[in-house]
Design a protein around this motif. Structure first.
Motif, PDB file in Angstrom:
ATOM      1  N   PRO A 336      21.462  15.178 -86.113  1.00  0.00           N
ATOM      2  CA  PRO A 336      20.022  14.633 -86.094  1.00  0.00           C
ATOM      3  C   PRO A 336      19.868  13.050 -86.126  1.00  0.00           C
ATOM      4  N   ILE A 337      18.682  12.651 -85.410  1.00  0.00           N
ATOM      5  CA  ILE A 337      18.363  11.011 -85.517  1.00  0.00           C
ATOM      6  C   ILE A 337      17.772  10.663 -86.808  1.00  0.00           C
ATOM      7  N   ALA A 383      17.841   6.147 -83.496  1.00  0.00           N
ATOM      8  CA  ALA A 383      17.119   6.207 -82.680  1.00  0.00           C
ATOM      9  C   ALA A 383      18.683   7.349 -81.779  1.00  0.00           C
ATOM     10  N   VAL A 384      17.210   8.438 -80.667  1.00  0.00           N
ATOM     11  CA  VAL A 384      18.006   8.994 -79.798  1.00  0.00           C
ATOM     12  C   VAL A 384      19.169   8.574 -79.527  1.00  0.00           C
ATOM     13  N   ALA A 408      17.422  14.063 -80.995  1.00  0.00           N
ATOM     14  CA  ALA A 408      16.077  14.457 -81.495  1.00  0.00           C
ATOM     15  C   ALA A 408      16.282  15.548 -82.527  1.00  0.00           C
ATOM     16  N   SER A 429      12.961  20.362 -78.522  1.00  0.00           N
ATOM     17  CA  SER A 429      13.606  18.535 -79.132  1.00  0.00           C
ATOM     18  C   SER A 429      12.672  18.176 -79.391  1.00  0.00           C
ATOM     19  N   ALA A 430      12.082  17.404 -80.579  1.00  0.00           N
ATOM     20  CA  ALA A 430      11.484  15.993 -80.610  1.00  0.00           C
ATOM     21  C   ALA A 430      11.067  15.459 -78.791  1.00  0.00           C
ATOM     22  N   GLY A 431      10.176  14.808 -78.414  1.00  0.00           N
ATOM     23  CA  GLY A 431      10.068  14.056 -77.118  1.00  0.00           C
ATOM     24  C   GLY A 431       9.483  14.508 -76.145  1.00  0.00           C
ATOM     25  N   GLN A 432       9.729  16.230 -76.079  1.00  0.00           N
ATOM     26  CA  GLN A 432       9.315  17.507 -75.241  1.00  0.00           C
ATOM     27  C   GLN A 432       7.992  17.515 -75.465  1.00  0.00           C
ATOM     28  N   SER A 467       6.097  15.412 -81.521  1.00  0.00           N
ATOM     29  CA  SER A 467       7.235  14.557 -82.599  1.00  0.00           C
ATOM     30  C   SER A 467       7.312  15.597 -83.816  1.00  0.00           C
TER      31      SER A 467
END
Length: 548
Positions: A336-337, A383-384, A408, A429-432, A467
């Protein structure tokens, strides 16, 4: 003897040692006389130098390469020393028949080994890898004592031992067997550690008077230092397989912690350097100012070596060139980030690693295995995306391109249906962005949509990327119960019989009365009509007068 010396220097001139394998100085403030052994504590902070002629043990700070004192209470000539693997104790032989217990933390003697029967142990003390026992070679009695390290008591002797004048002992890294170098009968005894019994000797040994023995860190081979040079032994079969050409009159052998090279202490010359992979001599230590390099010890990180030279009465400090670090595998390859993933890196020459970067960001909690073949490190926040992994090592960095991917963090979209039909959460996932589910249902209510709050709030936009974990709430509007709508009529009830009992609104019409009409509904109950609606007006209906 002079022929042996010439052979060493001629062989050394034919090859050149790696840059950096050179003497850079001597231990400052050294006061000993006749140094015969040097040993470094497992934590690398201190070196002990055993001085035969001055009956002393010098204490050396390895960080400053300076003598900081002498061990108190030494009576007679010190002969050998060995450290427990965890560095909490050492055994020191001196005065021919004393085996002292030493606390390395305070550099003081704390007692003696009880029941010790040996006499004169020259460099012949070794602890088993698990620290449960120690073997002590006695050159005068031709015995190997077994010491119980928990009680500091001699528990017996190695059974069946056939050596003559044992000089040095070494355990295999896995602790299953030990080799004893026997000087006077030119042999190498093989001991089964579990039973403390000699099971044989190294087959085909041709090295002559055996003075020193050491195992490679991986335990696959052993080097035996003898009068005729260095013999190479296959440990699995306890058989000599070759010799290191160009070596002779060897006294001790020490491997670098990464196992890439060996330094050979020679009776009447500077240390020789051997490439372990090929078992070939690559040259002497350069700029060496002594000539009798009989004992060598490396610091645990392999960056330097100390050489006790009794010929010129000095302790040389040697800068060791190492093999550049290499990366073989990385596990796991993603995390994970937020960071914090424990990553294991395997490879070679990793000892001495000072840091590991992930995409240019240093990891934390670095732990390097003493074998130099693996390390663990925790990933930083990043970062991703995929990043390069770089191992920083004094002997050369190692890089693995795009070897670790920061992912993410998974998030969950939850749906609170507020009493409506259940809607399953979505994991993504985060960002989706979440996918809008089918509308829930609730009896008596109309679904208004998904909102950011249980009451009020705003309608959730399903194109919004997430997020963090998020919950949306169903909101509803109550729907009134439906009421049947009557249809007024001015006609007369349909003839043809009465409706069935209990059937409402099956007859509608009007009753005539003077000057008006009005709607009504009739419920037939048990054949009788009951008026349900409308205004009931009693009216007299004129019927024909039949009495006339």
């Amino acid at each position: 003897m002079s022929i042996a010396i010439a052979t060493i220097f001629v062989a050394a001139s034919a090859a050149e040692a790696a840059p950096g394998d050179e003497q850079t100085g001597v231990v400052s403030g050294y006061t000993g006389q006749g140094p015969v052994q040097v040993a470094v504590t497992p934590d690398g902070s201190t070196a002990y130098v055993l001085n035969e002629d001055s009956n002393s043990v010098s204490i050396v700070n390895t960080g400053t390469d300076s003598q900081v004192g002498n061990m108190a209470g030494i009576v007679g000539s010190p002969e050998g020393i060995g450290f427990s693997p965890d560095g909490t104790k050492a055994y020191l032989s001196y005065g021919y028949n004393t085996l002292a217990v030493v606390d390395p933390a305070t550099n003081t003697q704390t007692g003696t080994v009880q029941g010790y029967t040996g006499f004169s142990s020259w460099n012949g003390i070794a602890f088993s890898p698990d620290g449960s026992k120690a073997y002590v070679a006695s050159t005068a009695t031709d015995t190997v004592s077994v010491i119980d390290t928990a009680t500091d008591t001699q528990s017996g002797l190695v059974a069946g031992y056939t050596g003559d004048h044992p000089r040095q002992i070494a355990f295999t890294p896995d602790g299953s067997k030990a080799y004893v170098a026997n000087e006077d009968n030119a042999s190498v005894s093989v001991i089964d550690v579990a039973t403390n019994t000699q099971t044989g000797v190294v087959t085909g040994y041709t090295g002559g008077d055996a003075r020193g023995v050491s195992f490679t860190p991986d335990g696959s081979k052993a080097y035996v230092a003898g009068l005729n040079g260095v013999s190479v032994v296959d440990v699995a079969t306890n058989t000599q397989t070759s010799v290191v050409a160009g070596t002779s009159d060897a006294f001790k052998v020490a491997f670098t912690p990464d196992g890439s090279k060996a330094y050979v202490g020679n009776n009447l010359s500077s240390p020789s350097i051997v490439d372990v992979a090929t078992n070939t001599l690559v040259g002497p230590v350069s700029n060496y100012t002594g000539y009798r390099s009989r004992s060598i010890a490396f610091t645990p990180d392999g960056s330097k070596a100390f050489v006790a030279d009794s010929g010129t009465n000095l302790v040389a400090v040697v800068s060791v060139s190492g093999t550049p670090a290499t990366i073989a595998t990385i596990s796991p390859t993603s995390g994970p980030i937020a960071g914090g993933t424990s990553v294991t890196i395997s490879g070679a020459a990793l000892l001495g690693t000072t840091g590991v970067d992930f995409g240019g960001v240093p990891g934390t909690n670095l732990v390097v295995d003493p074998s130099g073949t693996s390390l663990t490190v925790a990933t930083p926040a990043h970062a991703v995306g995929p990043v390069d992994v770089v191992v920083h090592n004094p002997n050369g960095d190692a890089t693995s391109t795009g070897a670790f991917t920061f992912l993410a963090a998974p998030v969950t979209m939850s749906f609170d249906s507020a009493g409506g039909s259940s809607v399953a959460p979505e994991s993504l996932s985060a960002g989706q962005a979440a996918t809008k589910p089918a509308d829930p249902t609730k009896n008596g209510y109309a679904f208004d949509g998904w909102f950011t709050a249980a009451t009020g709030g705003s309608v959730w936009d399903f194109s919004t990327v997430l997020s963090a974990d998020t919950t949306v709430y169903a909101q509803w509007t109550a729907v009134p119960a439906s009421t049947p709508t009557p249809t007024p009529s001015t006609g007369t009830p349909t003839s043809g019989g009465s409706p069935s009992s209990g059937d409402p609104s099956t007859v509608s019409g009007s009753l005539a009365h003077t000057g008006s009409t009005f709607p009504f509904w009739v419920l037939w109950v048990a054949g009788a009509a009951v008026v349900l609606g409308g205004a009931l007006v009693l009216a007299r209906r004129t019927r024909p007068n039949t009495d006339k």
